[in-house]
Scaffold this motif. Structure first.
Motif: not given
Length: 109
Positions: A70-96
């Motif tokens: 559920x760790x995603x960037x903004x472009x994937x928000x709401x597009x996973x199998x469990x949108x309520x469990x998503x954590x939106x991070x910026x690109x650096x957070x996602x790469x980390x």
């Protein structure tokens, strides 16, 4: 072969990057990583380079695990199998997050 990430949201994401004065980047890093991993895998297969093939497969698994967690960037928000469990991070957070999972991946052997 051509390996590239889709660019449909690039302009909107770049505008957000500019608005934050370069402090937040929400580019499509998952697609970029996947494209690079596929290119590395193909190169490794063509060159009979097993360590490169292994690395590319571990990179893809780390990416899939990151999004799966559920760790995603903004472009994937709401597009996973469990949108309520998503954590939106910026690109650096996602790469980390991908890097952390990559370091935890065991060789594919």
């Amino acid at each position: 072969m051509l390996f590239e990430a889709p660019h449909g949201t690039a302009h909107d994401l770049y505008l957000k990057y500019q608005e934050s004065e370069g402090k937040e980047a929400h580019f499509n890093s998952s697609a970029l990583i996947y494209a690079v991993a596929n290119a590395l895998e193909t190169l490794g297969e063509r060159e009979n380079n097993a360590p490169l093939v292994d690395y590319s497969q571990r990179l893809k698994m780390a990416l899939i695990d990151t999004v799966g967690d559920g760790i995603i960037t903004g472009d994937l928000k709401g597009k996973t199998t469990d949108p309520d469990a998503e954590t939106v991070v910026d690109m650096q957070g996602f790469l980390a997050a991908v890097e952390m999972r990559l370091s935890n991946c065991v060789d594919a052997d």
